[in-house]
Scaffold this motif. Structure first.
Motif, PDB file in Angstrom:
ATOM      1  N   LEU A  18       0.815  -1.164   0.102  1.00 14.40           N
ATOM      2  CA  LEU A  18       0.164   0.198  -0.086  1.00 14.40           C
ATOM      3  C   LEU A  18       0.844   1.148   0.065  1.00 14.40           C
ATOM      4  O   LEU A  18       1.975   1.314   0.685  1.00 14.40           O
ATOM      5  N   SER A  19       0.366   2.237  -0.752  1.00 16.69           N
ATOM      6  CA  SER A  19       1.147   3.542  -0.795  1.00 16.69           C
ATOM      7  C   SER A  19       0.910   4.124   0.599  1.00 16.69           C
ATOM      8  O   SER A  19       0.026   3.661   1.375  1.00 16.69           O
ATOM      9  N   ARG A  20       1.578   5.492   0.831  1.00 14.39           N
ATOM     10  CA  ARG A  20       1.481   6.168   2.008  1.00 14.39           C
ATOM     11  C   ARG A  20      -0.018   6.657   2.062  1.00 14.39           C
ATOM     12  O   ARG A  20      -0.623   6.760   3.233  1.00 14.39           O
ATOM     13  N   TRP A  21      -0.399   7.262   1.014  1.00 11.53           N
ATOM     14  CA  TRP A  21      -1.921   7.768   0.985  1.00 11.53           C
ATOM     15  C   TRP A  21      -2.831   6.439   1.118  1.00 11.53           C
ATOM     16  O   TRP A  21      -3.767   6.922   1.884  1.00 11.53           O
ATOM     17  N   HIS A  22      -2.742   5.455   0.692  1.00 10.47           N
ATOM     18  CA  HIS A  22      -3.824   4.475   0.883  1.00 10.47           C
ATOM     19  C   HIS A  22      -3.560   3.840   2.247  1.00 10.47           C
ATOM     20  O   HIS A  22      -4.812   3.651   2.994  1.00 10.47           O
ATOM     21  N   CYS A  23      -2.371   3.756   2.703  1.00  8.62           N
ATOM     22  CA  CYS A  23      -2.195   3.507   4.182  1.00  8.62           C
ATOM     23  C   CYS A  23      -2.731   4.345   5.136  1.00  8.62           C
ATOM     24  O   CYS A  23      -3.473   3.922   5.892  1.00  8.62           O
ATOM     25  N   PHE A  24      -2.695   5.645   4.919  1.00  6.34           N
ATOM     26  CA  PHE A  24      -3.547   6.765   5.677  1.00  6.34           C
ATOM     27  C   PHE A  24      -4.838   6.527   5.686  1.00  6.34           C
ATOM     28  O   PHE A  24      -5.743   6.687   6.456  1.00  6.34           O
ATOM     29  N   ARG A  25      -5.537   6.279   4.311  1.00  2.00           N
ATOM     30  CA  ARG A  25      -6.774   6.316   4.023  1.00  2.00           C
ATOM     31  C   ARG A  25      -7.704   5.259   4.611  1.00  2.00           C
ATOM     32  O   ARG A  25      -8.692   5.393   5.220  1.00  2.00           O
ATOM     33  N   PHE A  26      -7.057   3.901   4.508  1.00  2.35           N
ATOM     34  CA  PHE A  26      -7.505   2.619   4.800  1.00  2.35           C
ATOM     35  C   PHE A  26      -7.155   2.323   6.123  1.00  2.35           C
ATOM     36  O   PHE A  26      -8.243   1.285   6.586  1.00  2.35           O
ATOM     37  N   ILE A  27      -6.213   2.644   6.610  1.00  2.00           N
ATOM     38  CA  ILE A  27      -5.544   1.798   7.876  1.00  2.00           C
ATOM     39  C   ILE A  27      -5.685   2.981   9.107  1.00  2.00           C
ATOM     40  O   ILE A  27      -6.281   2.451  10.102  1.00  2.00           O
ATOM     41  N   VAL A  28      -4.940   4.112   8.943  1.00  8.16           N
ATOM     42  CA  VAL A  28      -4.530   5.025   9.937  1.00  8.16           C
ATOM     43  C   VAL A  28      -5.914   5.794  10.073  1.00  8.16           C
ATOM     44  O   VAL A  28      -6.393   5.817  11.396  1.00  8.16           O
ATOM     45  N   PHE A  29      -6.552   6.488   9.252  1.00  5.08           N
ATOM     46  CA  PHE A  29      -7.574   7.518   9.501  1.00  5.08           C
ATOM     47  C   PHE A  29      -8.769   6.885  10.245  1.00  5.08           C
ATOM     48  O   PHE A  29      -9.255   7.579  10.995  1.00  5.08           O
ATOM     49  N   PRO A  30      -9.250   5.742   9.581  1.00  2.00           N
ATOM     50  CA  PRO A  30     -10.369   5.143  10.166  1.00  2.00           C
ATOM     51  C   PRO A  30     -10.514   4.786  11.716  1.00  2.00           C
ATOM     52  O   PRO A  30     -11.134   4.954  12.632  1.00  2.00           O
ATOM     53  N   GLN A  31      -9.259   4.388  12.047  1.00  2.00           N
ATOM     54  CA  GLN A  31      -8.850   4.024  13.539  1.00  2.00           C
ATOM     55  C   GLN A  31      -8.732   5.210  14.447  1.00  2.00           C
ATOM     56  O   GLN A  31      -9.287   5.448  15.421  1.00  2.00           O
ATOM     57  N   ALA A  32      -7.896   6.150  13.859  1.00  2.00           N
ATOM     58  CA  ALA A  32      -7.691   7.598  14.486  1.00  2.00           C
ATOM     59  C   ALA A  32      -8.956   8.216  14.639  1.00  2.00           C
ATOM     60  O   ALA A  32      -9.072   9.135  15.540  1.00  2.00           O
ATOM     61  N   LEU A  33      -9.942   8.480  13.895  1.00  2.00           N
ATOM     62  CA  LEU A  33     -11.237   8.906  13.640  1.00  2.00           C
ATOM     63  C   LEU A  33     -11.744   8.772  15.067  1.00  2.00           C
ATOM     64  O   LEU A  33     -12.393   9.797  15.500  1.00  2.00           O
ATOM     65  N   ARG A  34     -11.874   7.549  15.374  1.00  2.00           N
ATOM     66  CA  ARG A  34     -12.706   7.190  16.925  1.00  2.00           C
ATOM     67  C   ARG A  34     -11.998   8.107  18.075  1.00  2.00           C
ATOM     68  O   ARG A  34     -12.695   8.636  18.917  1.00  2.00           O
ATOM     69  N   THR A  35     -10.501   8.243  17.927  1.00  2.00           N
ATOM     70  CA  THR A  35     -10.087   9.111  19.019  1.00  2.00           C
ATOM     71  C   THR A  35     -10.203  10.417  18.805  1.00  2.00           C
ATOM     72  O   THR A  35     -10.084  11.301  19.914  1.00  2.00           O
ATOM     73  N   ILE A  36     -10.267  10.871  17.675  1.00  2.00           N
ATOM     74  CA  ILE A  36     -10.425  12.469  17.041  1.00  2.00           C
ATOM     75  C   ILE A  36     -11.475  12.889  17.527  1.00  2.00           C
ATOM     76  O   ILE A  36     -11.731  14.213  17.698  1.00  2.00           O
ATOM     77  N   LEU A  37     -12.651  12.339  17.080  1.00  2.00           N
ATOM     78  CA  LEU A  37     -14.224  12.936  17.113  1.00  2.00           C
ATOM     79  C   LEU A  37     -14.499  13.620  18.428  1.00  2.00           C
ATOM     80  O   LEU A  37     -14.971  14.848  18.478  1.00  2.00           O
ATOM     81  N   PRO A  38     -14.359  12.911  19.505  1.00  2.00           N
ATOM     82  CA  PRO A  38     -14.712  13.742  20.623  1.00  2.00           C
ATOM     83  C   PRO A  38     -14.020  14.767  21.038  1.00  2.00           C
ATOM     84  O   PRO A  38     -15.015  15.809  21.404  1.00  2.00           O
ATOM     85  N   PRO A  39     -12.749  14.964  21.203  1.00  2.00           N
ATOM     86  CA  PRO A  39     -12.115  16.225  21.422  1.00  2.00           C
ATOM     87  C   PRO A  39     -12.420  17.337  20.233  1.00  2.00           C
ATOM     88  O   PRO A  39     -12.471  18.526  20.361  1.00  2.00           O
ATOM     89  N   LEU A  40     -12.619  16.584  19.142  1.00  2.00           N
ATOM     90  CA  LEU A  40     -12.725  17.802  17.983  1.00  2.00           C
ATOM     91  C   LEU A  40     -14.157  18.491  17.936  1.00  2.00           C
ATOM     92  O   LEU A  40     -14.364  19.630  17.973  1.00  2.00           O
ATOM     93  N   ALA A  41     -15.210  17.589  18.639  1.00  2.00           N
ATOM     94  CA  ALA A  41     -16.456  18.079  18.898  1.00  2.00           C
ATOM     95  C   ALA A  41     -16.477  19.043  20.016  1.00  2.00           C
ATOM     96  O   ALA A  41     -17.134  20.310  20.066  1.00  2.00           O
ATOM     97  N   ASN A  42     -15.556  18.777  20.899  1.00  2.00           N
ATOM     98  CA  ASN A  42     -15.415  19.702  22.146  1.00  2.00           C
ATOM     99  C   ASN A  42     -14.668  20.939  21.945  1.00  2.00           C
ATOM    100  O   ASN A  42     -15.232  22.198  22.163  1.00  2.00           O
ATOM    101  N   ASP A  43     -13.962  20.953  20.666  1.00  2.00           N
ATOM    102  CA  ASP A  43     -13.305  22.129  20.227  1.00  2.00           C
ATOM    103  C   ASP A  43     -14.428  23.124  19.405  1.00  2.00           C
ATOM    104  O   ASP A  43     -14.207  24.244  19.469  1.00  2.00           O
ATOM    105  N   PHE A  44     -15.365  22.508  18.862  1.00  2.00           N
ATOM    106  CA  PHE A  44     -16.321  23.175  18.046  1.00  2.00           C
ATOM    107  C   PHE A  44     -17.413  23.876  19.224  1.00  2.00           C
ATOM    108  O   PHE A  44     -17.757  25.045  18.854  1.00  2.00           O
TER     109      PHE A  44
END
Length: 271
Positions: A179-205
């Protein structure tokens, strides 16, 4: 003899802070509907709600995109990108929001106008375009630009923490599979990171909704600015700022409850 733990009653599970907030909301709503003075103030300030929400949504959207780009630069293998992104984050986070708001409005805006005029010099000299002036840069957009830049530094750290929370073994395995760096980020990293990111991101809003009140210092007609003008002309400071607080609390508490539901949903998904 086995001991069977008793289930907590519905009364013991009741969040009393939420009940108190609900009662406070009912009292505020009753005062607005029953008292002619409060109703008049509410109608006068209701126009500022649209401005507050619009400024917050536009600024937060821009800050999220910019923050993601900075977070990717901070986690990039290129040291130059990492150093530049880190420098940006540390500088922006070290300046108070109100100071940065004034800096963008009265220093950054004239500089941007001058830079645009310099780039468009051939077209201006040919008479095809009129030179821009500082007045063409509306204060609303100056406030949006300041909020976008300031919050992007904090959001970048949220994205960085989420990206770095993904196990590196998964990334190495994805790279080993071709997998390329972009596909690795898109399919592996970002979907898992999103669960950690969403709550504090919503708090920042939610925080940005409150911090958007600072744009009233530039004369932007948001809730705070309209309340300031109305109270100074009618001398009804108590009633006016009660309504201002009620409007902000309605928006922020509603969003905070949605964030709590989101966090509970994500915890259940992880299980």
């Amino acid at each position: 003899m086995t001991y069977t733990p008793r289930k907590p009653s519905a009364l013991s599970r009741t969040p009393w802070w939420l009940v108190a907030i609900g009662l406070l909301f009912v009292v505020g709503l009753w005062a607005i509907t029953a008292d002619a003075g409060y109703a008049q103030i509410f109608r006068a300030l209701s126009g500022g709600v649209t401005t507050t929400i619009w400024v917050t949504v536009i600024a937060f959207s821009g800050a999220t995109v910019l923050g993601l780009c900075i977070a990717l630069a901070r986690t990039a293998p290129n040291r130059v990108l990492r150093e530049i992104a880190t420098f940006y984050v540390e500088i922006i986070r070290g300046i108070p929001l109100l100071v940065f708001l004034f800096y963008v409005a009265f220093v950054g805006a004239p500089w941007v106008v001058g830079a645009v005029n310099t780039l468009l010099t051939p077209l201006i000299a040919a008479g095809w375009l009129e030179p821009l002036t500082v007045r063409n840069f509306d204060f609303v957009w100056r406030a949006i630009l300041a909020l976008t830049i300031c919050y992007s530094a904090f959001i970048a750290e949220i994205f960085r923490a989420g990206i770095e929370s993904v196990d590196k073994g998964q990334i190495e395995a994805a790279r080993a599979l071709g997998l390329s760096r972009w596909h690795c980020f898109r399919f592996i990293v970002f979907p898992q990171a999103l669960r950690t990111i969403l709550p504090p991101l919503a708090n920042d809003f939610v925080s940005m909704i409150k911090d958007s009140a600072l744009v009233s210092a530039l004369g932007v007609q948001d809730i705070t600015q309209l309340g300031k003008v109305l109270s100074s002309s009618s001398f009804k400071f108590f009633e006016t700022y009660n309504v201002v607080a009620f409007l902000y609390l309605t928006m922020t508490i509603s969003l905070s409850l949605l964030v709590r539901l989101l966090e509970r949903y994500l915890r259940q998904e992880r299980r």
